[in-house]
Design an enzyme around this catalytic site. Structure first.
Site, PDB file in Angstrom:
ATOM      1  N   TRP A 140       0.879  -1.172   0.000  1.00 17.32           N
ATOM      2  CA  TRP A 140       0.000   0.000   0.000  1.00 17.32           C
ATOM      3  C   TRP A 140       0.913   1.217   0.000  1.00 17.32           C
ATOM      4  CZ3 TRP A 140      -2.035   3.136   4.465  1.00 17.32           C
ATOM      5  CH2 TRP A 140      -3.129   3.918   4.098  1.00 17.32           C
ATOM      6  N   ASP A 221      -1.164  -4.533   9.743  1.00 16.10           N
ATOM      7  CA  ASP A 221      -2.137  -3.607   9.176  1.00 16.10           C
ATOM      8  C   ASP A 221      -3.304  -4.454   8.660  1.00 16.10           C
ATOM      9  OD1 ASP A 221      -3.598  -1.731   7.874  1.00 16.10           O
ATOM     10  OD2 ASP A 221      -2.125  -1.290   6.306  1.00 16.10           O
ATOM     11  N   LYS A 255     -14.143  -0.740   5.582  1.00 13.54           N
ATOM     12  CA  LYS A 255     -14.669  -1.662   4.577  1.00 13.54           C
ATOM     13  C   LYS A 255     -15.714  -2.607   5.167  1.00 13.54           C
ATOM     14  CE  LYS A 255     -10.838  -0.250   2.395  1.00 13.54           C
ATOM     15  NZ  LYS A 255      -9.960   0.798   2.873  1.00 13.54           N
TER      16      LYS A 255
HETATM   17  C1  LMR Z   1      -7.193   1.416  -0.977  1.00 12.83           C
HETATM   18  O1  LMR Z   1      -6.094   0.848  -0.869  1.00 12.83           O
HETATM   19  O2  LMR Z   1      -7.730   1.675  -2.069  1.00 12.83           O
HETATM   20  C2  LMR Z   1      -7.945   1.794   0.268  1.00 12.83           C
HETATM   21  O3  LMR Z   1      -7.315   1.286   1.392  1.00 12.83           O
HETATM   22  C3  LMR Z   1      -8.215   3.245   0.336  1.00 12.83           C
HETATM   23  C4  LMR Z   1      -6.983   4.037   0.647  1.00 12.83           C
HETATM   24  O4  LMR Z   1      -7.041   4.815   1.607  1.00 12.83           O
HETATM   25  O5  LMR Z   1      -5.981   3.939  -0.053  1.00 12.83           O
END
Ligand code: LMR
Length: 407
Positions: A140, A221, A255
């Site tokens: 992420w 996480d 979510k």
């Molecule tokens: C995502 O990865 O799309 C979600 O977790 C929203 C975000 O805040 O990035």
């Protein structure tokens, strides 16, 4: 006498402020909103939508709204709503967890999962500033930025093998085995973002042995609890690890409660003993006070109401299962549709990956093409949000992916 000004000095105080390059996920969402094409398809941001493309309001949430009513909303304490915090512990650790039984978990209510990570990063930067933070690659995008903003150094561990279309487990393990002892390791325990590929139980055990041997500090996480196999099953890795070692767990209700805008999350820190947990909680309160004072109340009351009332809790679990099943169905329908269009396209990965995301392996250039030509929005790293698929758009998406793969 005329005032002399350096030729490079900006005319205004903020004249040298740099433009923001944008966020790969949130800015894409903005671009989607601004796209005038009526048949555009949003597979970018991780938001669950129903088959009509709408963010659902869960029945359990509606009932909780009725129960909490519209009375005055005083500030919550810095650490958040008491019932919410105990519900977070229940959901994350389950019943009879030794760390909870021993009263050595410091939990606070946070502003979503991002807020939990941000408080964790500030806390760690203060109390172990010299440790390197390892995050998953791919991962992420915001992980690096969150920890760096707090003042920590970050690097990454490999998670994915493009060649094998599978987790690069040996390389992941090796990197963490070679890291300095006591490094901070950020792990997504379930529904990995962006790959949708989670460690098997055997891999989890092998990795745990390395993490313990190196005395690494793990920050879990967990943003998609309930979207993998089940609410309780999805917390398995966290629960097993927390029974063996101190760790931090950031969790999100965005979510699984479909409460995106309410910003509901939690941060739990498993400590060595009760007194350490009490002092740790105090330091977390200090971080909160210095950044936003206290978390928002409405979402906190809603989640607490649902998780603490058996009937609502049961209803909520059934609703999470419904969302999970829809995403699984969309995965197989997409795989079937692509196979029908393109023989040589191995869609096994789509069927096997879990949670909201699938990793297509498409290059940034291909992703740009789909956006510009077809109005199909994917994150630049090739991630699609399967929760954005509907009966109405799945054929168009299958055609688009099949075409890109044969191009
Ligand atoms: C995502 O990865 O799309 C979600 O977790 C929203 C975000 O805040 O990035």
């Amino acid at each position: 006498m005329s005032e002399r000004r350096e030729p490079s000095a900006p005319a205004s105080l903020f004249g040298l402020v740099q433009p923001y390059a944008g966020d790969p996920i949130l800015s894409l969402f903005e671009a989607f909103g601004a796209d005038p094409r009526p048949d555009k398809i949003n597979l970018g941001i991780g938001v669950y939508t129903d088959d009509q493309g709408r963010i659902p309001v869960l029945q359990s949430v509606l009932s909780a709204y009725e129960r909490i009513g519209f009375g005055p909303q005083p500030y919550l304490p810095m650490e958040g709503h008491e019932g919410y915090r105990s519900a977070v512990r229940g959901l994350v650790f389950g019943h009879d967890h030794p760390a909870v039984e021993d009263d050595r978990v410091a939990t606070i209510q946070t502003i979503g999962g991002t807020g939990a990570l941000s408080v964790a990063a500030d806390f760690l930067a203060r109390h172990c500033p010299d440790r390197m933070v390892y995050v998953s690659d791919p991962g992420w995008d915001n992980h690096h930025g969150l920890f760096q903003r707090a003042g920590l150094r970050t690097t990454s561990y490999p998670y994915w093998s493009e060649e094998r279309h599978a987790i690069a487990f040996e390389r992941m393990k090796e990197t963490l085995a070679q890291a300095n002892d006591g490094s901070i390791v950020v792990i997504q325990p379930v529904c990995h973002n962006p790959t949708g590929a989670d460690l098997s139980l055997e891999q989890e055990e092998e990795l745990t042995a390395v993490l313990l041997q190196k005395r690494h500090l793990v920050v879990f996480d967990m943003a998609y609890q309930g979207f993998g196999v089940g609410v309780s099953e999805d917390a398995g890795f966290v629960r097993r690890f927390a029974a063996k070692s101190q760790c931090l767990i950031a969790n999100s209700f965005s979510k699984n409660f479909s409460l995106y805008g309410q910003r509901c999350g939690g941060l739990s820190i498993v400590c060595g003993d009760t007194d350490e947990a009490r002092r740790t909680l105090g330091q977390l309160k200090l971080v909160v006070r210095r950044s936003y004072s206290s978390p928002p109340a409405t979402g906190g009351h809603l989640v607490a109401e649902i998780l603490n009332a058996p009937v609502l809790r049961e209803q909520w679990e059934a609703e999470v299962a419904g969302m999970r099943r829809r995403m699984q169905a969309m995965r197989s329908q997409l795989a079937d549709a692509i196979e029908g269009l393109h023989d040589g396209f191995d869609t096994q990965f789509l069927r096997e990956q879990r949670g909201m995301f699938s990793y297509t392996g498409l290059s940034a250039e291909r992703v740009r093409q789909t956006r510009e030509r077809d109005g199909v929005y994917l994150v630049e790293n090739g991630r699609i949000c399967v929760a954005g698929l509907t009966d109405g758009n799945i054929t168009a998406v299958a055609k688009c992916l099949a075409r890109l793969h044969s191009a």
